[in-house]
Design a protein around this motif. Sequence first.
Motif, PDB file in Angstrom:
ATOM      1  N   LEU A  38     108.042 113.600  88.641  1.00  0.00           N
ATOM      2  CA  LEU A  38     108.190 112.199  89.040  1.00  0.00           C
ATOM      3  C   LEU A  38     107.321 111.287  88.184  1.00  0.00           C
ATOM      4  O   LEU A  38     107.764 110.222  87.739  1.00  0.00           O
ATOM      5  N   LEU A  39     106.102 111.734  87.933  1.00  0.00           N
ATOM      6  CA  LEU A  39     105.182 110.949  87.113  1.00  0.00           C
ATOM      7  C   LEU A  39     105.700 110.815  85.682  1.00  0.00           C
ATOM      8  O   LEU A  39     105.640 109.735  85.086  1.00  0.00           O
ATOM      9  N   SER A  40     106.244 111.908  85.140  1.00  0.00           N
ATOM     10  CA  SER A  40     106.756 111.909  83.766  1.00  0.00           C
ATOM     11  C   SER A  40     107.987 111.016  83.631  1.00  0.00           C
ATOM     12  O   SER A  40     108.108 110.254  82.661  1.00  0.00           O
ATOM     13  N   VAL A  41     108.895 111.118  84.592  1.00  0.00           N
ATOM     14  CA  VAL A  41     110.100 110.282  84.569  1.00  0.00           C
ATOM     15  C   VAL A  41     109.715 108.810  84.679  1.00  0.00           C
ATOM     16  O   VAL A  41     110.250 107.959  83.951  1.00  0.00           O
ATOM     17  N   SER A  42     108.784 108.512  85.573  1.00  0.00           N
ATOM     18  CA  SER A  42     108.320 107.129  85.733  1.00  0.00           C
ATOM     19  C   SER A  42     107.668 106.627  84.450  1.00  0.00           C
ATOM     20  O   SER A  42     107.868 105.477  84.045  1.00  0.00           O
ATOM     21  N   MET A  96     107.637 103.234  79.848  1.00  0.00           N
ATOM     22  CA  MET A  96     107.535 103.168  78.389  1.00  0.00           C
ATOM     23  C   MET A  96     108.641 102.293  77.813  1.00  0.00           C
ATOM     24  O   MET A  96     108.405 101.458  76.934  1.00  0.00           O
ATOM     25  N   CYS A  97     109.861 102.479  78.321  1.00  0.00           N
ATOM     26  CA  CYS A  97     110.999 101.692  77.839  1.00  0.00           C
ATOM     27  C   CYS A  97     110.789 100.207  78.104  1.00  0.00           C
ATOM     28  O   CYS A  97     111.052  99.366  77.228  1.00  0.00           O
ATOM     29  N   LYS A  98     110.303  99.868  79.287  1.00  0.00           N
ATOM     30  CA  LYS A  98     110.070  98.468  79.647  1.00  0.00           C
ATOM     31  C   LYS A  98     109.002  97.849  78.754  1.00  0.00           C
ATOM     32  O   LYS A  98     109.156  96.723  78.256  1.00  0.00           O
ATOM     33  N   ASP A 110     109.697  94.867  75.910  1.00  0.00           N
ATOM     34  CA  ASP A 110     109.002  93.564  75.900  1.00  0.00           C
ATOM     35  C   ASP A 110     108.220  93.353  74.609  1.00  0.00           C
ATOM     36  O   ASP A 110     108.202  92.245  74.051  1.00  0.00           O
ATOM     37  N   LEU A 111     107.568  94.408  74.114  1.00  0.00           N
ATOM     38  CA  LEU A 111     106.806  94.296  72.875  1.00  0.00           C
ATOM     39  C   LEU A 111     107.713  93.996  71.685  1.00  0.00           C
ATOM     40  O   LEU A 111     107.359  93.209  70.803  1.00  0.00           O
ATOM     41  N   THR A 144     114.022 111.927  80.395  1.00  0.00           N
ATOM     42  CA  THR A 144     114.875 111.591  81.538  1.00  0.00           C
ATOM     43  C   THR A 144     114.724 110.125  81.905  1.00  0.00           C
ATOM     44  O   THR A 144     115.705 109.420  82.155  1.00  0.00           O
ATOM     45  N   GLY A 145     113.477 109.654  81.935  1.00  0.00           N
ATOM     46  CA  GLY A 145     113.223 108.247  82.225  1.00  0.00           C
ATOM     47  C   GLY A 145     113.878 107.334  81.212  1.00  0.00           C
ATOM     48  O   GLY A 145     114.449 106.291  81.569  1.00  0.00           O
ATOM     49  N   TYR A 146     113.826 107.729  79.936  1.00  0.00           N
ATOM     50  CA  TYR A 146     114.471 106.921  78.890  1.00  0.00           C
ATOM     51  C   TYR A 146     115.982 106.864  79.089  1.00  0.00           C
ATOM     52  O   TYR A 146     116.574 105.772  79.053  1.00  0.00           O
ATOM     53  N   PHE A 147     116.614 108.014  79.281  1.00  0.00           N
ATOM     54  CA  PHE A 147     118.072 108.030  79.415  1.00  0.00           C
ATOM     55  C   PHE A 147     118.534 107.260  80.653  1.00  0.00           C
ATOM     56  O   PHE A 147     119.588 106.616  80.635  1.00  0.00           O
TER      57      PHE A 147
END
Length: 255
Positions: free
Chosen positions: A11-15, A20-22, A26-27, A102-105
Amino acid sequence: MSLVGKEFHWLLSVSAGFIMCKIVYDLTGAISPFLFKGYTRLDDKTRVEWKNRGFSTFHAVVVADASLYLLVGSDLFCDGSRAESVINRTSPFSDTILGVSTGYFLADLAMICYYFPALGGFEYILHHGLSLLSIVQSLVSGQGLIYILMVLFSEITTPFVNLRWYLENASLKNSKLYLFNGVALFFGWLVARILLFIYFFYHMFIHFDQVKKVFPMGFCTLLTVPPVLSMMNLFWFTKIAKGMVKTLAKSRHNR
């Protein structure tokens, strides 16, 4: 690590991947006006894709480097380094990378669906859906990680794809950088998405006694998803090859 500990880690890794994407999204929007003066003149949809490709590039670099390390630099998949069969080997770091990916996809798929079809058509939804299915299955089951990492390493071609798009929208299609990037994309795609997939299938063949011990859903996924992805890669490779030939011909004509 206990099951509860693993679930919290996932859960921590996916989050982390999603966040990271957000942050990179923004950057990218914040620094782009300083790198490309025409950024502020782009329409809203183009600026959204510009920033979207920013975090897809960042993800590609992170997971490709991590996959290369796990496959080649570490002893995780070396013969005799572990008691488990090669199909069952995992590590906390590998689980982290799968969770981040997974979080990225999830983030990218959500944007593709929200802005559909501006960020990509059904082929992108199919690609991301199959990728998510494969990654999550491997993460939860702890099986087939070596093959997931091979596929994730193929993301190394993404920065070249995105750079080509950036140069096109910056009206730099006639630049030498565009030409060199096209050649690099061709050879990168050939190695990472054509030849590597051939090795992928060869590795599965010689280790099929282990592959067939993967849980039923995972076994079916290993037999069906990689061929679909490889066909998509081959289709895109023909378009890349045609584009490179066209660009090289145009460059020679302009000399």
